[in-house]
Scaffold this motif. Structure first.
Motif, short mmCIF file in Angstrom:
data_model
loop_
_atom_site.label_atom_id
_atom_site.label_comp_id
_atom_site.label_asym_id
_atom_site.label_seq_id
_atom_site.Cartn_x
_atom_site.Cartn_y
_atom_site.Cartn_z
N LEU A 1 0.82 -1.20 0.00
CA LEU A 1 0.00 0.00 0.00
C LEU A 1 0.86 1.26 0.00
O LEU A 1 1.79 1.39 0.79
N ARG A 2 0.53 2.17 -0.92
CA ARG A 2 1.24 3.45 -1.01
C ARG A 2 0.35 4.61 -0.60
O ARG A 2 0.84 5.63 -0.14
N PHE A 3 -0.95 4.45 -0.80
CA PHE A 3 -1.89 5.53 -0.50
C PHE A 3 -3.11 4.94 0.20
O PHE A 3 -3.67 3.94 -0.25
N VAL A 4 -3.51 5.55 1.31
CA VAL A 4 -4.74 5.15 1.99
C VAL A 4 -5.56 6.39 2.28
O VAL A 4 -5.03 7.42 2.68
N SER A 5 -6.85 6.26 2.04
CA SER A 5 -7.79 7.34 2.29
C SER A 5 -8.92 6.81 3.17
O SER A 5 -9.45 5.74 2.92
N VAL A 6 -9.25 7.58 4.21
CA VAL A 6 -10.38 7.25 5.07
C VAL A 6 -11.31 8.45 5.03
O VAL A 6 -10.94 9.54 5.48
N THR A 7 -12.49 8.26 4.46
CA THR A 7 -13.44 9.37 4.34
C THR A 7 -14.81 8.94 4.82
O THR A 7 -15.12 7.76 4.88
N GLY A 8 -15.61 9.92 5.15
CA GLY A 8 -16.96 9.70 5.63
C GLY A 8 -17.21 10.61 6.81
O GLY A 8 -16.60 11.66 6.94
N ARG A 9 -18.10 10.18 7.67
CA ARG A 9 -18.43 10.98 8.85
C ARG A 9 -18.43 10.11 10.08
O ARG A 9 -19.00 9.03 10.08
#
Length: 148
Positions: free
Chosen positions: A94-102
């Motif tokens: 893994l090179r990029f991780v995104s955690v989005t939401g609320r």
């Protein structure tokens, strides 16, 4: 390929797409252990987007050897935290991780777990909380973006 449905789906046809590089899988239920194993076997899969709740069924033997980008969607800090904890084992490249939401504004989100990823260079957190911990544990080469 994007699958965003409220209906139950059969992932078997998806797991036969050997050239599949990008998969967005937003379904109401988590993949079965067998589905996870078959998804791991997709040789070209490099980008995956899923709900963090789906990781509750990720078997310990599941390893995505080619995925370099992962986006987690969440509305619960606990499921996001649990999914983040699994990243070093399940996504070694893994090179990029995104955690989005609320998540609730008073929820802590600890991003220490991805520190064990050798190839990681960027973390994006956009979940509506200012209580993000662990950014200081990431290597100095890792960019951390959009801390709300």
């Amino acid at each position: 390929m994007e699958i965003d449905t409220e209906a139950e789906i059969d992932l078997d046809p998806v797991t036969r797409l050997r050239a599949l590089e990008h998969l967005t899988l937003l379904c109401p239920s988590a993949p079965s252990a067998d589905d996870w194993q078959r998804l791991c076997g997709l040789p070209a899969l490099c980008a995956l987007t899923m709900r963090a709740t789906a990781f509750a069924t990720l078997p310990a033997t599941a390893v995505f050897t080619e995925v370099t980008e992962l986006a987690l969607l969440t509305d619960d800090g606990r499921t996001a935290q649990a999914a983040l904890h699994l990243l070093p084992r399940a996504f070694p490249k893994l090179r990029f991780v995104s955690v989005t939401g609320r998540v609730a504004p008073d929820t802590d989100l600890d991003i220490t777990s991805p520190a064990g990823l050798r190839h990681l260079y960027r973390v994006h957190v956009g979940v509506g909380t200012t209580r993000v911990r662990g950014a200081d544990t990431l290597p100095s080469t890792v960019e951390v973006h959009d801390l709300d």
